[in-house]
Design an enzyme around this catalytic site. Structure first.
Site, PDB file in Angstrom:
ATOM      1  N   MET A  30      14.262 -11.444  -7.553  1.00  0.00           N
ATOM      2  CA  MET A  30      14.079 -10.417  -6.516  1.00  0.00           C
ATOM      3  C   MET A  30      12.744  -9.700  -6.743  1.00  0.00           C
ATOM      4  O   MET A  30      12.535  -8.594  -6.260  1.00  0.00           O
ATOM      5  CB  MET A  30      15.250  -9.437  -6.534  1.00  0.00           C
ATOM      6  CG  MET A  30      16.581 -10.132  -6.239  1.00  0.00           C
ATOM      7  SD  MET A  30      17.852  -9.040  -5.585  1.00  0.00           S
ATOM      8  CE  MET A  30      18.045  -7.904  -6.935  1.00  0.00           C
ATOM      9  N   GLY A  31      11.841 -10.325  -7.498  1.00  0.00           N
ATOM     10  CA  GLY A  31      10.526  -9.723  -7.733  1.00  0.00           C
ATOM     11  C   GLY A  31      10.590  -8.652  -8.806  1.00  0.00           C
ATOM     12  O   GLY A  31      11.531  -8.599  -9.598  1.00  0.00           O
ATOM     13  N   LEU A  33       8.583  -8.590 -11.317  1.00  0.00           N
ATOM     14  CA  LEU A  33       8.638  -9.543 -12.432  1.00  0.00           C
ATOM     15  C   LEU A  33       8.292  -8.871 -13.760  1.00  0.00           C
ATOM     16  O   LEU A  33       7.438  -7.978 -13.818  1.00  0.00           O
ATOM     17  CB  LEU A  33       7.660 -10.691 -12.182  1.00  0.00           C
ATOM     18  CG  LEU A  33       7.875 -11.498 -10.899  1.00  0.00           C
ATOM     19  CD1 LEU A  33       6.867 -12.643 -10.817  1.00  0.00           C
ATOM     20  CD2 LEU A  33       9.299 -12.031 -10.793  1.00  0.00           C
ATOM     21  N   HIS A  34       8.975  -9.318 -14.801  1.00  0.00           N
ATOM     22  CA  HIS A  34       8.692  -8.850 -16.157  1.00  0.00           C
ATOM     23  C   HIS A  34       8.770 -10.048 -17.099  1.00  0.00           C
ATOM     24  O   HIS A  34       9.009 -11.181 -16.643  1.00  0.00           O
ATOM     25  CB  HIS A  34       9.662  -7.726 -16.559  1.00  0.00           C
ATOM     26  CG  HIS A  34      11.106  -8.073 -16.339  1.00  0.00           C
ATOM     27  ND1 HIS A  34      11.748  -9.079 -17.016  1.00  0.00           N
ATOM     28  CD2 HIS A  34      12.037  -7.550 -15.489  1.00  0.00           C
ATOM     29  CE1 HIS A  34      13.003  -9.156 -16.625  1.00  0.00           C
ATOM     30  NE2 HIS A  34      13.206  -8.252 -15.685  1.00  0.00           N
ATOM     31  N   HIS A  37      11.557 -12.626 -16.600  1.00  0.00           N
ATOM     32  CA  HIS A  37      11.333 -13.638 -15.558  1.00  0.00           C
ATOM     33  C   HIS A  37      10.307 -14.671 -16.031  1.00  0.00           C
ATOM     34  O   HIS A  37      10.449 -15.869 -15.775  1.00  0.00           O
ATOM     35  CB  HIS A  37      10.771 -12.987 -14.282  1.00  0.00           C
ATOM     36  CG  HIS A  37      11.694 -12.008 -13.625  1.00  0.00           C
ATOM     37  ND1 HIS A  37      11.428 -10.661 -13.568  1.00  0.00           N
ATOM     38  CD2 HIS A  37      12.870 -12.190 -12.994  1.00  0.00           C
ATOM     39  CE1 HIS A  37      12.404 -10.055 -12.917  1.00  0.00           C
ATOM     40  NE2 HIS A  37      13.299 -10.944 -12.557  1.00  0.00           N
ATOM     41  N   GLN A  61      23.544  -8.656  -1.366  1.00  0.00           N
ATOM     42  CA  GLN A  61      24.175  -8.414  -2.660  1.00  0.00           C
ATOM     43  C   GLN A  61      24.162  -6.947  -3.082  1.00  0.00           C
ATOM     44  O   GLN A  61      24.551  -6.623  -4.195  1.00  0.00           O
ATOM     45  CB  GLN A  61      23.564  -9.309  -3.738  1.00  0.00           C
ATOM     46  CG  GLN A  61      22.135  -8.978  -4.132  1.00  0.00           C
ATOM     47  CD  GLN A  61      21.555 -10.062  -5.031  1.00  0.00           C
ATOM     48  OE1 GLN A  61      21.204 -11.133  -4.571  1.00  0.00           O
ATOM     49  NE2 GLN A  61      21.439  -9.775  -6.316  1.00  0.00           N
ATOM     50  N   GLY A 147      18.610 -15.885 -16.160  1.00  0.00           N
ATOM     51  CA  GLY A 147      18.629 -15.171 -17.437  1.00  0.00           C
ATOM     52  C   GLY A 147      20.060 -14.845 -17.864  1.00  0.00           C
ATOM     53  O   GLY A 147      20.923 -14.551 -17.028  1.00  0.00           O
ATOM     54  N   LYS A 149      20.824 -12.206 -19.244  1.00  0.00           N
ATOM     55  CA  LYS A 149      21.027 -10.753 -19.113  1.00  0.00           C
ATOM     56  C   LYS A 149      22.116 -10.484 -18.075  1.00  0.00           C
ATOM     57  O   LYS A 149      22.983  -9.647 -18.266  1.00  0.00           O
ATOM     58  CB  LYS A 149      19.718 -10.073 -18.709  1.00  0.00           C
ATOM     59  CG  LYS A 149      19.584  -8.669 -19.207  1.00  0.00           C
ATOM     60  CD  LYS A 149      19.938  -7.614 -18.199  1.00  0.00           C
ATOM     61  CE  LYS A 149      19.081  -7.646 -16.985  1.00  0.00           C
ATOM     62  NZ  LYS A 149      19.745  -6.931 -15.880  1.00  0.00           N
ATOM     63  N   SER A 186      14.268  -5.269 -14.109  1.00  0.00           N
ATOM     64  CA  SER A 186      13.372  -4.699 -13.086  1.00  0.00           C
ATOM     65  C   SER A 186      13.715  -3.236 -12.848  1.00  0.00           C
ATOM     66  O   SER A 186      12.879  -2.457 -12.397  1.00  0.00           O
ATOM     67  CB  SER A 186      13.517  -5.473 -11.775  1.00  0.00           C
ATOM     68  OG  SER A 186      13.194  -6.820 -11.995  1.00  0.00           O
TER      69      SER A 186
HETATM   70  O1  PAF Z   1      19.276 -12.207 -10.540  1.00  0.00           O
HETATM   71  C1  PAF Z   1      18.671 -11.940  -9.484  1.00  0.00           C
HETATM   72  O2  PAF Z   1      17.524 -11.491  -9.480  1.00  0.00           O
HETATM   73  C2  PAF Z   1      19.383 -12.170  -8.156  1.00  0.00           C
HETATM   74  O3  PAF Z   1      20.743 -11.892  -8.242  1.00  0.00           O
HETATM   75  C3  PAF Z   1      19.129 -13.572  -7.574  1.00  0.00           C
HETATM   76  C4  PAF Z   1      19.727 -14.641  -8.462  1.00  0.00           C
HETATM   77  C5  PAF Z   1      17.639 -13.813  -7.404  1.00  0.00           C
HETATM   78  C6  PAF Z   1      19.805 -13.693  -6.201  1.00  0.00           C
HETATM   79  O4  PAF Z   1      19.273 -12.773  -5.295  1.00  0.00           O
END
Ligand code: PAF
Length: 284
Positions: A30-31, A33-34, A37, A61, A147, A149, A186
């Protein structure tokens, strides 16, 4: 690095990659980034010829009272980090591109989703599984990197892929931590200085739980209670759960059998920021 924002372009590009005999590694994000990721990207580049990273803050979600609007979106920085890490294709669809109309179909995994994150966020895993299925359908056969996590998410996605015969190999990757043990997330950017310091309690509680087991504790509930007490003693933390579960079924465990693969998981809010963490233990 190629930037792709439409579903058709992504599908055609990756079909051509596979037609040329090259393998695809996929890192859904979902961007914001760290290093966590980027470790997934590192694993994908080691295994696969072409690495695709998606950046999409998936509205499905998030619950109505959750942080969809405030979820960090540092897009330019994300693109720079992705390029430096060796990503070949970044997929950044708009919400309209992903969900052009009302969504009448959802992917629901009936096992593994009723406890922990599923209990705290009742619509969360349907949203995750629906978007991940859509992304898998667009990316096509690939290795997909998640991950540890979000351990419950990893288990749920693995189960979904197995149950639906999705042509994807799910690869779980270790948690990346700050020097004090805080798991990278994030959402950490939302913590104040004091909350950031307090958040180290999550990993301290997990370590204390793992140590109890290492020195002979075989009562999972006693371990969970000890972790809850440590987090409860931190004034800035609001404990959601501390639990000891079977690593595969996610069933809470009382008796910890020798050689059992178990997982200790915790979640707590610091102000309005909810954080998760976990560790794996083999019972000695
Ligand atoms: O873990 C995430 O960042 C999100 O749940 C994912 C897997 C990208 C789905 O939106």
């Amino acid at each position: 690095m190629q930037l792709v924002s439409t579903k058709d372009e992504l599908r055609h590009h990756l079909d051509a990659v596979r037609m040329a005999g090259r393998s695809v590694g996929f890192v859904p994000t979902m961007g914001a980034l760290h290093e966590g990721h980027l470790s997934l990207v590192g694993a994908a580049t080691a295994d696969c010829d072409v690495v695709v990273l998606s950046i999409f803050v998936n509205p499905l979600q998030f619950g109505a009272d959750e942080d969809l609007e405030s979820y960090p979106r540092p897009r330019q920085r994300d693109l720079e980090l992705a390029e430096t890490a060796g990503v070949d294709v970044v997929f950044t669809p708009s919400p309209q591109e992903m969900y052009p109309g009302s969504v009448f179909t959802a992917v629901h995994v009936a096992a593994l989703t009723s406890t922990m994150e599923g209990a705290a966020r009742p619509t969360h895993f349907d949203g995750v599984c629906t978007v991940v299925t859509k992304l898998f359908n667009l990316v096509g056969p690939c290795h997909a990197y998640f991950g540890e996590k979000d351990y419950q998410q990893l288990a749920v996605v693995g189960r979904m892929v197995a149950d639906l015969d999705q042509p994807v190999t799910v690869v779980g990757c270790p948690i990346v931590r700050e020097p004090d043990g805080l798991a990278l997330s994030s959402r950490n950017v939302h913590l104040s200085g004091e909350q950031r310091e307090a958040a180290g309690v999550l990993h301290r509680a997990l370590r204390a739980g793992a140590t109890m087991i290492a020195v002979g504790e075989h009562d999972g509930e006693a371990v969970a209670a000890h972790m809850a007490e440590i987090i409860g003693d931190e004034p800035l933390a609001r404990l959601d759960y501390a639990t000891v579960v079977d690593a595969a079924t996610l069933e809470p465990l009382r008796a910890l059998a020798r050689d059992a693969e178990i997982r200790l998981l915790v979640a707590a809010a610091f102000g309005s920021t909810r954080l998760l963490d976990n560790v794996g233990v083999t019972v000695p």
